[in-house]
Scaffold this motif. Structure first.
Motif, PDB file in Angstrom:
ATOM      1  N   GLU A 155       0.836  -1.211   0.000  1.00  9.16           N
ATOM      2  CA  GLU A 155       0.000   0.000   0.000  1.00  9.16           C
ATOM      3  C   GLU A 155       0.867   1.256   0.000  1.00  9.16           C
ATOM      4  O   GLU A 155       0.555   2.249  -0.670  1.00  9.16           O
ATOM      5  CB  GLU A 155      -0.915  -0.016   1.222  1.00  9.16           C
ATOM      6  N   LYS A 156       1.975   1.205   0.727  1.00 11.35           N
ATOM      7  CA  LYS A 156       2.890   2.351   0.747  1.00 11.35           C
ATOM      8  C   LYS A 156       3.555   2.540  -0.612  1.00 11.35           C
ATOM      9  O   LYS A 156       3.742   3.680  -1.065  1.00 11.35           O
ATOM     10  CB  LYS A 156       3.953   2.154   1.830  1.00 11.35           C
ATOM     11  N   PHE A 157       3.907   1.425  -1.259  1.00  6.99           N
ATOM     12  CA  PHE A 157       4.509   1.517  -2.587  1.00  6.99           C
ATOM     13  C   PHE A 157       3.556   2.193  -3.571  1.00  6.99           C
ATOM     14  O   PHE A 157       3.969   3.010  -4.392  1.00  6.99           O
ATOM     15  CB  PHE A 157       4.884   0.133  -3.098  1.00  6.99           C
ATOM     16  N   VAL A 158       2.283   1.842  -3.493  1.00  4.48           N
ATOM     17  CA  VAL A 158       1.290   2.434  -4.400  1.00  4.48           C
ATOM     18  C   VAL A 158       1.148   3.926  -4.122  1.00  4.48           C
ATOM     19  O   VAL A 158       1.019   4.742  -5.047  1.00  4.48           O
ATOM     20  CB  VAL A 158      -0.058   1.706  -4.264  1.00  4.48           C
ATOM     21  N   GLU A 159       1.189   4.316  -2.849  1.00  4.44           N
ATOM     22  CA  GLU A 159       1.088   5.734  -2.503  1.00  4.44           C
ATOM     23  C   GLU A 159       2.247   6.533  -3.097  1.00  4.44           C
ATOM     24  O   GLU A 159       2.085   7.679  -3.512  1.00  4.44           O
ATOM     25  CB  GLU A 159       1.080   5.896  -0.982  1.00  4.44           C
ATOM     26  N   ILE A 160       3.427   5.918  -3.153  1.00  2.00           N
ATOM     27  CA  ILE A 160       4.595   6.600  -3.714  1.00  2.00           C
ATOM     28  C   ILE A 160       4.515   6.691  -5.228  1.00  2.00           C
ATOM     29  O   ILE A 160       5.006   7.640  -5.835  1.00  2.00           O
ATOM     30  CB  ILE A 160       5.884   5.866  -3.288  1.00  2.00           C
ATOM     31  N   GLY A 161       3.892   5.704  -5.861  1.00  2.00           N
ATOM     32  CA  GLY A 161       3.794   5.773  -7.325  1.00  2.00           C
ATOM     33  C   GLY A 161       3.853   4.444  -8.043  1.00  2.00           C
ATOM     34  O   GLY A 161       3.765   4.395  -9.274  1.00  2.00           O
ATOM     35  N   ALA A 162       4.014   3.331  -7.313  1.00  2.00           N
ATOM     36  CA  ALA A 162       4.080   2.030  -7.978  1.00  2.00           C
ATOM     37  C   ALA A 162       2.724   1.661  -8.573  1.00  2.00           C
ATOM     38  O   ALA A 162       1.685   1.875  -7.955  1.00  2.00           O
ATOM     39  CB  ALA A 162       4.514   0.953  -6.990  1.00  2.00           C
ATOM     40  N   CYS A 163       2.753   1.084  -9.772  1.00  2.87           N
ATOM     41  CA  CYS A 163       1.522   0.597 -10.381  1.00  2.87           C
ATOM     42  C   CYS A 163       1.556  -0.916 -10.581  1.00  2.87           C
ATOM     43  O   CYS A 163       0.564  -1.515 -10.989  1.00  2.87           O
ATOM     44  CB  CYS A 163       1.252   1.312 -11.701  1.00  2.87           C
TER      45      CYS A 163
END
Length: 800
Positions: free
Chosen positions: A259-267
């Motif tokens: 979830e943190k990765f997605v918040e940073i920009g991971a898709c």
């Protein structure tokens, strides 16, 4: 798969990538078995793994081909079956996935170093990856997944090779340590700049660490490029518990990090070593249906070496491009180029970097030489000596291509002009290699007099470059500096052209400043004044002599006045340093010039010239012992110090070590019997099942340089062979290396076997997955996280 469709998908929803394959296969295949061969001989096991990940919710599964380049398969005697194994693995994954998931053709690094540090050159490396990509495409993969690369140069070549094998999406991933550097010293921003410039379809980070450090890496990616991002963390750092390798990040914790990765920009989010389908299921449950965050990154011209990135544009620090690697009116440099030597060029490169150059312009245009061959050699030499990005200054397309093939980073091509011949030659090179491109305001009719005419030429070049796929952020415009000695209005036209380019094209600008004063006395005064005026008109970079104090002072002062130097920090720092140096004694010159030349050749890894320098020293009456103890050993110790302080990284360290070996070969016949005695005997190998030997080979090289007798047993060595050889040669130290968690468990087995055999030899362990705590837990006598520390550890143990 269509690349446009891939981009639309990753912009619409977060996708889930599968997890570790080695963790699964290790439990289901015999020890020492080639995982990649299982796709042919044991397809039911590999299919079960793919099915488990698809059923857990993976949108993308990767083929069982991470180590399936011809050169890695050759470790198992399977190189001739590379096409068969890759195509079979792709077909197997394709059948298992059906319509439920995409299939990514997985490609890992070769396991070999790229020249000048290792045996593979550009063409050989390219062919290995191209062959594998063709076979994977033949088997029906939807996209390519290049992962776990730590050498930026190898990753560049891999991207180019697979792109030219099949026009399907490319995901490319680098691996970083907890200090946010690859083992070659590349930082995330540099990796992102270089790989994104090759127009990959997704940029990632995987392996080596758990998820926590990857948050920072992903964040640095996110501020550098708008390329879609993906991440595959390990399930933590492995530990040995009850003779088993255990990972401590749970599936639930991994999903929380997801979830943190997605918040940073991971898709795209997956997992790596230690993970299982349970991790994929948790990621799917937590992330599926989420929409990726959109990112907007300011488009800037970024140029990179392997280790450093420079940004050029408005409101950024002014960029100084050193002009002194140019043989025009410099006979000493021209003579060196004709002879194919590089020592003078390396010293010039280092001098300019120390004097404040942010880029180095490289021009070796001397009549009647093979410019392409010499250019390749010069680029290698400069990249060994400094970390500064390069500008390739040549009108010869073959020489430019030779430079681009050798460069590990993203250089600038200097230049393309408005003539069709130049456009046809240089634009395709910039596109293929992802290089920056300097657009020169020269058209078919020569140099335009008026600013409007120069702008018109530049517009045509920019439009042509964009049409052929060069992003605007890879372009910079040169409005031309013409001498004012005969026509004073020329300066005004150049300044007008600068302002017009800024207003109408919005691109960064560069000038070769020193042309302005040609034919006039006290040229530095004219040059510095014109430079200040140009900076006030929007100039972003200048090709100049960093050794000209007046010019550099103008850059510093004008940067304050044009607000490029925020809060005057750089200006104050420079002049505080200058004030503090007043009254200080100058560094003492070396006692002998030949000592200094040998020392510098060592530091810069100049293997081609060290032999001549050492032979001259011997011929002058110096003893081999004196040369070794007073010059070579202090030099290699200085290399170690610089490596420890992060002033240099693995490429420079290795080349210095190899240069030491070249010098030692010359000296060895001149040593007396007592002088040639070794400190101790060290037995080195990688443990059973591990065929990765880059780290071990580097350690061997450094130990030899420090006077140890090294017996290298190679890779994948059995416990019995290690114990037998250690006793046979009466080894003082046994050094064990392991790259994988699946093989590190062999280390305590070796230690126990040595003890049972009554051996008093001390054991030092190291490798990518090995930690100091692990070394202590298994009873090792020492630990080396890298070659420099390994030497220190061995010296300490021998002295006990």
């Amino acid at each position: 798969m269509d690349r446009k469709a891939f981009r639309q998908s990753v912009e619409t929803e977060v996708l889930i990538l599968d997890g570790a394959q080695g963790t699964f296969l290790l439990r289901n295949l015999p020890a020492g078995y080639c995982f990649e061969l299982a796709s042919v001989e044991k397809p039911e096991i590999v299919a079960a793994m793919h099915a488990a990940y698809v059923n857990a919710g993976a949108d993308i599964i990767s083929t069982n081909t991470f180590g399936a380049t011809r050169i890695k398969l050759q470790e198992f005697g399977l190189g001739h079956r590379a096409r068969e194994i890759n195509a079979a693995a792709a077909r197997l994954a394709r059948r298992t996935a059906g319509e439920r998931a995409w299939v990514a053709g997985c490609i890992g690094p070769t396991g070999k170093l790229i020249a000048p540090m290792g045996p593979l050159d550009f063409d050989e490396t390219y062919e290995l990856f191209h062959e594998q990509a063709l076979a994977l495409a033949e088997g029906g993969v939807d996209l390519f997944l290049l992962e776990t690369f730590s050498d930026l140069k190898e990753a560049k070549i891999a991207v180019m090779a697979v792109r030219e094998a099949a026009n399907i999406p490319i995901m490319a991933s680098m691996t970083f340590d907890e200090g946010f550097k690859t083992f070659m010293g590349t930082d995330p921003i540099t990796a992102a700049n270089v790989l994104a410039s090759l127009c990959i379809d997704a940029l990632g980070v995987n392996c080596s660490t758990g998820p926590e450090p990857m948050l920072e890496v992903l964040g640095r990616y996110a501020i550098t490029t708008e390329t879609p991002l993906f991440v595959e963390p390990n399930a933590g750092i492995p530990r040995l518990e009850d003779s088993e390798v255990v990972y401590h990040i749970s599936p639930d914790e991994m999903a929380s990090y997801g979830e943190k990765f997605v918040e940073i920009g991971a898709c795209i989010v997956g997992s790596c070593c230690g993970s299982t389908p349970e991790y994929t299921a948790e990621l799917h449950g937590r992330l599926k249906g989420k929409k990726p965050h959109s990112r907007r990154v300011e488009p800037l011209l970024r140029l990179s070496s392997r280790l450093r990135t420079v940004e050029i544009g408005p409101d950024l620090p002014f960029c100084v491009i050193g002009e002194r690697i140019n043989p025009t009116n410099r006979e000493e440099l021209a003579m060196e180029i004709r002879k194919g030597k590089v020592g003078f060029i390396q010293r010039e490169a280092r001098s300019q970097a120390e004097q404040g150059a942010h880029l180095l312009d490289v021009n070796i245009g001397v009549p009647n030489v093979d410019e392409a061959q010499i250019m390749a050699k010069v680029i290698r030499a400069i990249e060994n000596a400094v970390n500064t990005p390069l500008s390739i200054d040549s009108v010869n397309p073959k020489a430019v291509e030779a430079a681009l093939r050798e460069s590990a980073g993203k250089p600038l091509i200097n230049s393309v002009n408005g003539e069709e011949k130049s456009l046809e030659a240089m634009i395709p090179l910039a596109k293929r290699f992802g290089a920056g491109l300097l657009c020169l305001a020269v058209g078919g009719g020569g140099i335009p007099n008026k600013a409007e005419e120069r702008l018109a030429v530049l517009k045509r070049i920019v439009e042509r470059a964009e049409r052929e796929g060069i992003p605007r952020q890879n372009l910079i415009c040169d409005c031309l500096t013409l001498t004012v000695s005969a026509q004073q209005k020329r300066a005004e036209e150049t300044l007008r052209a600068l302002r017009m380019v800024k207003e109408e094209l919005g691109l960064p600008t560069v000038l070769g400043v020193s042309n302005i004063s040609y034919g006039l006395p006290e040229r530095s005064i004219i040059n510095a004044t014109f430079l200040s005026m140009a900076m006030a008109s929007g100039l972003d970079a200048a090709i100049l002599n960093p050794d000209d104090a007046r010019m550099m002072e103008s850059v510093q002062a004008a940067s304050v006045l044009t607000v490029r130097d925020r809060d005057s920090r750089e200006y104050i720092q420079k002049f505080v340093q200058k004030r503090n140096k007043k009254g200080e004694e100058k560094e003492a010159a070396p006692a002998m010039l030949e000592d200094w030349n040998i020392f510098q050749a060592m530091l810069m890894g100049n293997r081609n010239e060290i032999g001549i320098l050492v032979e001259k020293a011997l011929a002058s009456g110096r003893s081999a012992l004196e040369i070794n103890s007073q010059i070579l050993i202090p030099a290699i110790q200085e290399v170690g110090r610089k490596y420890d302080c992060k002033e240099i990284y693995l490429p420079q360290m290795m080349l210095a070590a190899e240069t030491m070996q070249q010098a030692f070969k010359i000296l060895e016949p001149h040593f007396g019997a007592a002088e040639a005695a070794f400190h101790a005997t060290v037995l080195l190998c990688t443990v059973k099942g591990d065929v990765h030997d880059i780290g071990k080979n580097i350690v061997a090289l450094f130990l030899k340089n420090h006077g140890f007798k090294v017996i290298d047993l190679g890779k994948d060595v059995s416990v019995e062979d290690i114990v037998r050889k250690a006793q046979e040669v009466q080894a003082d130290i046994v050094g064990l290396s392991a790259l994988m968690t699946t093989t590190m468990v062999e280390m305590p087995v070796v230690i126990e076997a040595l003890r049972k055999a009554g051996s008093k030899t001390k054991v030092v362990v190291g490798g990518a997955v090995v930690t100091k705590k692990y070394a202590q837990d298994i009873g090792a006598d020492g630990y080396g996280k890298d070659a420099v520390e390994a030497v220190k550890t061995v010296k300490s143990l021998v002295a006990q």
